[in-house]
Structure formats: structure tokens, C-alpha cells
Design an enzyme around this catalytic site. Structure first.
Site, mmCIF file in Angstrom:
data_model
loop_
_atom_site.group_PDB
_atom_site.id
_atom_site.type_symbol
_atom_site.label_atom_id
_atom_site.label_comp_id
_atom_site.label_asym_id
_atom_site.label_seq_id
_atom_site.Cartn_x
_atom_site.Cartn_y
_atom_site.Cartn_z
ATOM 1 N N ILE A 1 -10.306 -8.405 5.434
ATOM 2 C CA ILE A 1 -10.926 -7.575 4.411
ATOM 3 C C ILE A 1 -9.869 -6.835 3.585
ATOM 4 O O ILE A 1 -8.731 -6.681 4.033
ATOM 5 C CB ILE A 1 -11.846 -6.515 5.060
ATOM 6 C CG1 ILE A 1 -11.080 -5.731 6.114
ATOM 7 C CG2 ILE A 1 -13.082 -7.157 5.638
ATOM 8 C CD1 ILE A 1 -11.831 -4.577 6.717
ATOM 9 N N CYS B 1 -10.260 -4.756 -4.883
ATOM 10 C CA CYS B 1 -9.388 -3.580 -4.820
ATOM 11 C C CYS B 1 -10.183 -2.332 -5.180
ATOM 12 O O CYS B 1 -10.782 -2.265 -6.252
ATOM 13 C CB CYS B 1 -8.212 -3.708 -5.776
ATOM 14 S SG CYS B 1 -7.156 -2.246 -5.719
ATOM 15 N N GLY C 1 -5.198 0.148 7.864
ATOM 16 C CA GLY C 1 -4.527 0.498 9.119
ATOM 17 C C GLY C 1 -5.472 0.402 10.315
ATOM 18 O O GLY C 1 -6.625 -0.035 10.182
ATOM 19 N N ASN D 1 -1.366 -13.433 -4.804
ATOM 20 C CA ASN D 1 -2.577 -12.635 -4.978
ATOM 21 C C ASN D 1 -2.721 -12.311 -6.461
ATOM 22 O O ASN D 1 -1.785 -11.822 -7.085
ATOM 23 C CB ASN D 1 -2.424 -11.359 -4.129
ATOM 24 C CG ASN D 1 -3.620 -10.432 -4.193
ATOM 25 O OD1 ASN D 1 -3.836 -9.744 -5.187
ATOM 26 N ND2 ASN D 1 -4.394 -10.391 -3.133
ATOM 27 N N ALA E 1 -3.779 4.368 -3.405
ATOM 28 C CA ALA E 1 -4.375 4.132 -4.725
ATOM 29 C C ALA E 1 -3.237 3.718 -5.651
ATOM 30 O O ALA E 1 -3.012 4.325 -6.698
ATOM 31 C CB ALA E 1 -5.072 5.378 -5.233
ATOM 32 N N ILE E 2 -2.503 2.686 -5.227
ATOM 33 C CA ILE E 2 -1.368 2.215 -6.030
ATOM 34 C C ILE E 2 -1.877 1.763 -7.400
ATOM 35 O O ILE E 2 -1.251 2.014 -8.431
ATOM 36 C CB ILE E 2 -0.634 1.034 -5.330
ATOM 37 C CG1 ILE E 2 -0.166 1.418 -3.921
ATOM 38 C CG2 ILE E 2 0.535 0.530 -6.189
ATOM 39 C CD1 ILE E 2 0.908 2.455 -3.833
HETATM 40 C C1 LIG Z 1 -0.065 0.054 -0.279
HETATM 41 C C2 LIG Z 1 -1.050 -1.068 -0.284
HETATM 42 C C3 LIG Z 1 -1.102 -1.939 -1.385
HETATM 43 C C4 LIG Z 1 -2.023 -2.989 -1.411
HETATM 44 N N1 LIG Z 1 -2.048 -3.830 -2.481
HETATM 45 C C5 LIG Z 1 -2.926 -4.887 -2.494
HETATM 46 C C6 LIG Z 1 -2.945 -5.812 -3.586
HETATM 47 O O1 LIG Z 1 -2.151 -5.733 -4.534
HETATM 48 N N2 LIG Z 1 -3.870 -6.817 -3.558
HETATM 49 C C7 LIG Z 1 -4.746 -6.974 -2.502
HETATM 50 O O2 LIG Z 1 -5.569 -7.894 -2.510
HETATM 51 N N3 LIG Z 1 -4.716 -6.130 -1.437
HETATM 52 C C8 LIG Z 1 -3.836 -5.101 -1.426
HETATM 53 N N4 LIG Z 1 -3.817 -4.246 -0.330
HETATM 54 C C9 LIG Z 1 -4.756 -4.467 0.793
HETATM 55 C C10 LIG Z 1 -4.082 -5.182 1.958
HETATM 56 O O3 LIG Z 1 -3.606 -6.455 1.595
HETATM 57 C C11 LIG Z 1 -5.072 -5.334 3.140
HETATM 58 O O4 LIG Z 1 -6.194 -6.079 2.724
HETATM 59 C C12 LIG Z 1 -5.584 -4.009 3.690
HETATM 60 O O5 LIG Z 1 -4.589 -3.012 3.640
HETATM 61 C C13 LIG Z 1 -6.116 -4.135 5.113
HETATM 62 O O6 LIG Z 1 -5.116 -4.592 6.018
HETATM 63 P P1 LIG Z 1 -4.205 -3.557 6.884
HETATM 64 O O7 LIG Z 1 -5.161 -2.592 7.528
HETATM 65 O O8 LIG Z 1 -3.475 -4.401 7.863
HETATM 66 O O9 LIG Z 1 -3.306 -2.879 5.921
HETATM 67 C C14 LIG Z 1 -2.903 -3.187 -0.301
HETATM 68 C C15 LIG Z 1 -2.821 -2.324 0.806
HETATM 69 C C16 LIG Z 1 -1.912 -1.279 0.840
HETATM 70 C C17 LIG Z 1 -1.859 -0.397 2.055
#
Ligand SMILES: Cc1cc2nc3c(=O)[nH]c(=O)nc-3n(C[C@H](O)[C@H](O)[C@H](O)COP(=O)(O)O)c2cc1C
Length: 304
Positions: free
Chosen positions: A192, A131, A218, A100, A71-72
Site C-alpha cells: 500500500i 499519494c 512505517g 514510479n 508530505a514531500i
Molecule cells: C518520504 C517518503 C516519500 C515517498 N514518496 C513516494 C513516491 O514518490 N511515490 C510513491 O508511490 N510512494 C511514495 N512513498 C510511499 C512508500 O513508497 C510506501 O508505499 C509507504 O511509505 C509504505 O511503506 P513503508 O511503511 O515501508 O514506508 C513515500 C514514502 C515516504 C516515507
């Protein structure tokens, strides 16, 4: 035979279809000592808003089985801060830069898009309408077809750059959301984003995150993402960028067979920064083993 990995996606030329996902790779310099950025197809930088934004209170990340909940809250240096501090660094590298963007209002999305138009070295805008961690903006735009259409059209009107809306997974009909993006001028679609999720400390009975809930990412979300990519691919003809729980080339290949033209590695960057490079090598080996000369041949190649 050495297979060809280069692709042109929404007019963006990339040496391979593997990117690093927004929010999981900073703005580039944070990982540059560990990963040769010149080997990546593209970087999608952390979400940028009009003005600098501090994000949510801590704790804002918790590890759970099969992934993490964050929840950044879209902390970032704002358009001017990003362009001034990070674009000179990114321009020195040979990779596509996808920015982005997000806003708290429709007007803010449009204004951020306007500010990026013509900025040297920016190849495309990924529009975050999904988000789960911010009260205004983010997911509130991506949960109805009407507001999705409005944001995409508003950004389209303000930029000549390719635009790539990023979809939320928790909608009833992902194909309908993909189609509304296509109909309103999107050049590609990312899917997604993370899933709304929550973790509770059973000793204190309090939510672990200060924001109460966050977004799950993840390996836990990967098979769900594969299904959503498959459904979206049936609904549109524009290219899809798939992400969700990639930890290996196998996960990336699965996404491409399901319908993705490119993939992005997210959470795995935190545990193994070389994941994206390993995915590139694994993809090349797979194509060679299967006697496939061009990576595009994998896209939408599912046999039903
Ligand atoms: C710590 C963190 C910060 C994220 N910040 C953004 C963001 O700023 N903008 C966005 O569109 N997605 C953001 N995401 C989502 C990721 O880009 C991605 O869509 C999502 O984590 C699913 O992919 P993954 O399972 O490989 O992490 C963030 C994810 C994480 C874990």
C-alpha cells in the site's frame, strides 16, 4: 539445501523478491555507499512527473509513534532529468529498475508512460495513483474505481512495459480496486501507499507539517497492510508487491504468505539502510529452516 530466491514477476526477472520502495531510497546513488545495489531484487525510484516538480513547503516530515508522516509532495527532476542524470548509473547495476510515475492529469500520466517506453534499463512502470500529499493527481485518481480504471487503461495504451498500479489503503473495498486494475491491463499491483494522517504541535496548536496533513508510513501500518494484501489476493490472480512497515524478514514473509509475490522496504531505509539486505538473508534462512526450496512456494500459502 540452499533455497532459490529468484522470481519472475510480471515478466521481470529478479534475483530475489525484495525491493526498495519509491521515495525512500532516492534514485539509487544516494544509498550506493551504504548498500550494494546489486544484491537487491529491484529499486522503485522516487515518483517521476513529466516536468521537474519542487514538492511541498517544509516542514514536510515528522516522526510519530511507530512511523513517520511525510508530505514531500512528489518532488522530482522530471522525466528528462531522471533519464539523463540517473539512468546511466542504474544501468551499471544488476537489479530491476521500476520507475514510479505520476501526473496531474490523465494526459500527463499517459505522456510520462510514453516517454519511458523503450528507455534502456527501465523494467516496469509503477503508477502512483495513491499519494496523499498532492492536491492534483496522486490520490485523487486512486480513490474511485472509475478514475483508477481510466489511469490504468490510459497508461496501458501507451507502453509495452509491465505496468504496476500502486493502491491507496484508505478505500472501502481494496479487492474491487485491485480487480479494476487487473481488468484494465495491469501486470501486477503494488499496495500500500501511506495513510492520510496528521500531527499537531500542542504548544502552538498548529499542524506540524506545512501541508497540514501527510501520509503515515512505517511499522504502525504493517498489520493493516497485511490485511489489505490478503483481501487483494483473493480478488485478483496477477502478482502483488506488498509494502507497509517492513522492518524485518518476518514482516516480509508475512506479506508473502498473505498473498504477495514480492515485497518492498520503505521507511525502514531511513533508520537502517541495510534492512532490505537483512530481509533477503532472513528470508533465505527461513526457507532453509522450513525446508522450502523455492520462494514462490510461500506466496499465497496462508492456511485458513
Ligand atoms: C518520504 C517518503 C516519500 C515517498 N514518496 C513516494 C513516491 O514518490 N511515490 C510513491 O508511490 N510512494 C511514495 N512513498 C510511499 C512508500 O513508497 C510506501 O508505499 C509507504 O511509505 C509504505 O511503506 P513503508 O511503511 O515501508 O514506508 C513515500 C514514502 C515516504 C516515507
Amino acid at each position: 539445501m540452499t533455497p532459490t530466491l529468484d522470481i519472475t514477476l510480471a515478466g521481470i526477472r529478479m534475483k530475489n523478491p525484495v525491493m526498495v520502495a519509491s521515495g525512500t531510497f532516492g534514485y539509487g546513488p544516494e544509498y550506493a555507499d551504504l548498500v550494494d545495489l546489486n544484491k537487491l531484487g529491484a529499486i522503485v525510484v522516487k515518483g517521476i512527473s513529466l516536468e521537474p516538480w519542487g514538492g511541498n513547503k517544509t516542514p514536510r516530515m515528522v516522526e510519530v509513534s511507530g512511523g513517520l508522516i511525510n508530505a514531500i509532495g512528489l518532488q522530482n527532476p522530471g522525466v528528462a532529468g531522471f533519464i539523463g542524470k540517473y539512468m546511466p548509473f542504474l544501468r551499471k547495476h544488476d537489479l530491476a529498475v521500476i520507475v514510479n510515475i505520476w501526473g496531474k492529469t490523465l494526459e500527463e500520466y499517459a505522456e510520462v508512460a510514453t516517454r519511458f517506453d523503450g528507455v534502456e534499463g527501465v523494467h516496469a512502470l509503477e503508477i502512483n495513483i495513491s499519494c496523499p500529499n498532492v492536491k492534483a493527481g496522486g490520490s485523487s485518481f486512486g480513490t474511485t474505481l472509475e478514475s483508477t480504471a481510466k489511469v490504468v487503461a490510459a497508461v496501458r495504451a501507451k507502453t509495452k512495459l509491465p505496468i504496476i498500479p500502486k493502491l491507496a489503503p484508505n478505500v472501502s473495498d481494496i479487492g474491487a480496486f485491485a480487480k479494476v486494475c487487473e481488468d484494465n491491463g495491469a501486470d501486477a499491483i503494488s499496495l500500500i501507499n501511506s495513510f492520510p494522517a496528521m500531527a499537531i504541535d500542542i504548544e502552538t496548536r498548529r499542524p506540524i507539517l506545512a501541508n497540514i496533513s501527510g501520509g503515515l508510513s512505517g511499522p504502525a501500518i504493517h498489520p493493516i497492510a497485511v490485511k489489505l494484501v490478503y483481501e487483494a489476493a483473493k480478488a485478483v490472480t496477477i502478482p502483488l508487491i506488498a509494502l507497509g512497515g517492513i522492518t524485518s524478514a518476518k514482516d516480509a514473509i508475512e506479506f508473502m504468505i498473505a498473498g504477495a509475490s514480492a515485497v518492498a522496504v520503505g521507511t525502514a531505509n531511513f533508520t537502517e539502510p541495510l534492512t532490505a539486505l537483512n530481509v533477503i538473508d532472513g528470508l533465505r534462512n527461513y526457507l532453509a529452516r522450513k525446508n522450502i526450496s523455492r520462494v514462490q512456494e510461500l506466496v499465497r500459502s496462508i492456511r485458513i
